[in-house]
Structure formats: C-alpha cells, structure tokens
Design an enzyme around this catalytic site. Structure first.
Site, PDB file in Angstrom:
ATOM      1  N   PRO A 106      -1.903   3.513   8.376  1.00 16.80           N
ATOM      2  CA  PRO A 106      -2.157   4.961   8.277  1.00 16.80           C
ATOM      3  C   PRO A 106      -1.914   5.684   9.604  1.00 16.80           C
ATOM      4  O   PRO A 106      -1.871   6.911   9.625  1.00 16.80           O
ATOM      5  CB  PRO A 106      -3.628   5.053   7.864  1.00 16.80           C
ATOM      6  CG  PRO A 106      -4.112   3.683   7.644  1.00 16.80           C
ATOM      7  CD  PRO A 106      -3.072   2.699   8.085  1.00 16.80           C
ATOM      8  N   GLU A 118      -9.471  -4.544   8.859  1.00 18.64           N
ATOM      9  CA  GLU A 118      -9.682  -3.267   9.551  1.00 18.64           C
ATOM     10  C   GLU A 118      -8.491  -2.824  10.382  1.00 18.64           C
ATOM     11  O   GLU A 118      -8.263  -1.652  10.607  1.00 18.64           O
ATOM     12  CB  GLU A 118     -10.900  -3.380  10.490  1.00 18.64           C
ATOM     13  CG  GLU A 118     -12.217  -3.060   9.837  1.00 18.64           C
ATOM     14  CD  GLU A 118     -12.226  -1.737   9.090  1.00 18.64           C
ATOM     15  OE1 GLU A 118     -12.126  -0.704   9.756  1.00 18.64           O
ATOM     16  OE2 GLU A 118     -12.338  -1.755   7.851  1.00 18.64           O
TER      17      GLU A 118
HETATM   18  N1  ADE Z   1      -2.284   0.689   4.979  1.00 17.87           N
HETATM   19  C1  ADE Z   1      -3.434   1.276   4.619  1.00 17.87           C
HETATM   20  N2  ADE Z   1      -3.267   2.584   4.372  1.00 17.87           N
HETATM   21  C2  ADE Z   1      -1.932   2.846   4.563  1.00 17.87           C
HETATM   22  C3  ADE Z   1      -1.134   4.009   4.473  1.00 17.87           C
HETATM   23  N3  ADE Z   1      -1.634   5.200   4.138  1.00 17.87           N
HETATM   24  N4  ADE Z   1       0.172   3.892   4.751  1.00 17.87           N
HETATM   25  C4  ADE Z   1       0.692   2.707   5.121  1.00 17.87           C
HETATM   26  N5  ADE Z   1      -0.012   1.586   5.226  1.00 17.87           N
HETATM   27  C5  ADE Z   1      -1.324   1.635   4.958  1.00 17.87           C
END
Ligand code: ADE
Length: 240
Positions: A88, A115
């Site tokens: 993210p 995490e």
């Molecule tokens: N892993 C967890 N959330 C994610 C996201 N929004 N984009 C890419 N990989 C992720």
C-alpha cells in the site's frame, strides 16, 4: 511476456490463471506466469519467512533472506528487470502504469503477507513499489493478479479484437461510451436511434460526446489530464 511471482500463497493463482482470456494468452505463449513459493527458499527447521520486529510492537515482518534468495535464484543476474514490491506504500497503479509495465519483456512481482517487509528488501532488492489503491489488503496476491490481468490485455494479440484495448475506459483518458446490443428495445427501453442508423461518422461523433459526458459526470478529474480537441471543448462547454 514473462511474469515471475513470489508469494507465500501460490495456491491462490491457478484458478484465475486457468480462466478465460488469461488462460488463452498462456496457451498461446503470449504470456508465461511462473509462481514461486518464497517458503521454498528457507533453510531452517520451521521454514520461517517472518519474524518479530526489532524494537517491539505488534505484527510480524517478512524476513529478508528467503526473499533475496528466491529472487536471486530465479532471476539470476538479468539486468534492467523490474522487481516490483506490492505494498500500500507504492505508487498507485493505473492504466498508464499498466501501459508502462507492458513494455518490459519480463517482470518480477513480490507479494507480501504479515505486517510488512524488512526494510532491506525495499532498499536493496526491489526497483519499484506498487499499490493497487488506498486500502490495505491481507496480502499482495490479489494485487499481483490485477497487475498481470491489466498488463496482459494490453499486449498485442491477447484480446481477440484487433482494436483491442484502444477504446477502453481510461485508455483514451476518458470513460468509455455506452454500449448496446440486441434486442433494440428491452422492456420499453430503446437503443439510441443513431446506433442503428449505419452512419459511422455520426456514430463516432456520438460515442466521443457520450464518453466526454460520462467522464464529466462521473470522473471530472480525468478531464484535466486528457488531451481534448477544440470540438471536445466546445461540446463540454455546451453541457455546462
Ligand atoms: N498489499 C496490501 N494492500 C495492498 C495494496 N493496496 N496494494 C498492493 N499491495 C497490497
């Protein structure tokens, strides 16, 4: 195009990769997806891929050794190969990023769990970090499938239709115009006459205007970034 995916959950991938357009692209050798289990690159008794964070705090962190070893074993010393970490924290994936990545002959994609990752993976192994949107998933497996899907359909010949992905929503910087198919009238709701007229110049103009109108209503932010003709601007002005 070659995709090497590194994951702790390889079982997530086959069902999607064995379906529809992606399945056919693989059968025709237009794409090749190899899924590698990061756990196969552990050497301790318990096959540990994560550990507690230094400094305390909750959650587990993905250890660097198995990921470095997996990538180095599988990829060797191939230069200029993007090594993408799904997180993210990455740059946000969109049609332009899909287009950019589709230009490479091979991509490595690392899916996280837990995490987070030991920071040395970010600093010394990966060359790109990508997020599929501002929300947090339990891992990078679904994002990996999303990348593969969006990139594969941009490759020549993957879509049956030769105009392929050209007119897609987002490809031309606008949302796509509305589509209709048989029957011409359904429950009293009619297909616009123009689409049945056979006048292709008028149909093209109508579609362009509908795409502009949709984008104006649903995603006005996209209009700021799109190249618009004088006729487009005049049409948009007339709608305000
Ligand atoms: N892993 C967890 N959330 C994610 C996201 N929004 N984009 C890419 N990989 C992720």
């Amino acid at each position: 195009m070659e995709f090497d995916v590194f994951t702790l959950l390889p079982e997530v991938f086959p069902s999607y990769l064995e379906t529809s357009i992606i399945k056919r692209a693989r059968e025709r050798n237009l794409i090749n997806v190899r899924v590698h289990n990061i756990r196969d690159y552990t050497h301790d008794k318990h096959h540990m891929t994560d550990d507690t964070p230094y400094g305390g705090g909750g959650g587990m962190v993905m250890k660097p050794e198995p990921i470095f070893e997996a990538i180095e074993t599988v990829l060797g010393a191939e230069p200029n190969l993007p090594i993408i970490l799904l997180t993210p924290q990455g740059r946000v994936f969109d049609q332009n990023v899909a287009q950019e990545l589709s230009q490479h002959p091979r991509l490595a994609i690392i899916c996280g769990r837990y995490e987070g990752f030991d920071e040395r993976i970010r600093e010394h192994l990966v060359t790109d970090e990508i997020s599929i949107g501002d929300y947090v998933l339990t891992g990078g497996e679904l994002p990996a499938l999303i990348l593969i899907d969006a990139i594969a359909r941009l490759l020549p010949e993957v879509l049956g239709d030769p105009t392929g992905a050209q007119d897609d929503s987002h490809a031309m910087g606008l949302l796509e115009y509305p589509h209709y198919t048989r029957p011409p009238e359904f429950r009293g709701w009619k297909t616009p006459d123009i689409l049945l007229s056979g006048d292709h110049a008028k149909i093209d103009k109508w579609r362009r205007e509908q795409a502009l109108l949709r984008t104006l209503k649903k995603r006005p932010d996209m209009l700021e970034k799109t190249e618009l003709s004088k006729a487009d601007l005049k049409f948009l002005e007339s709608q305000k």
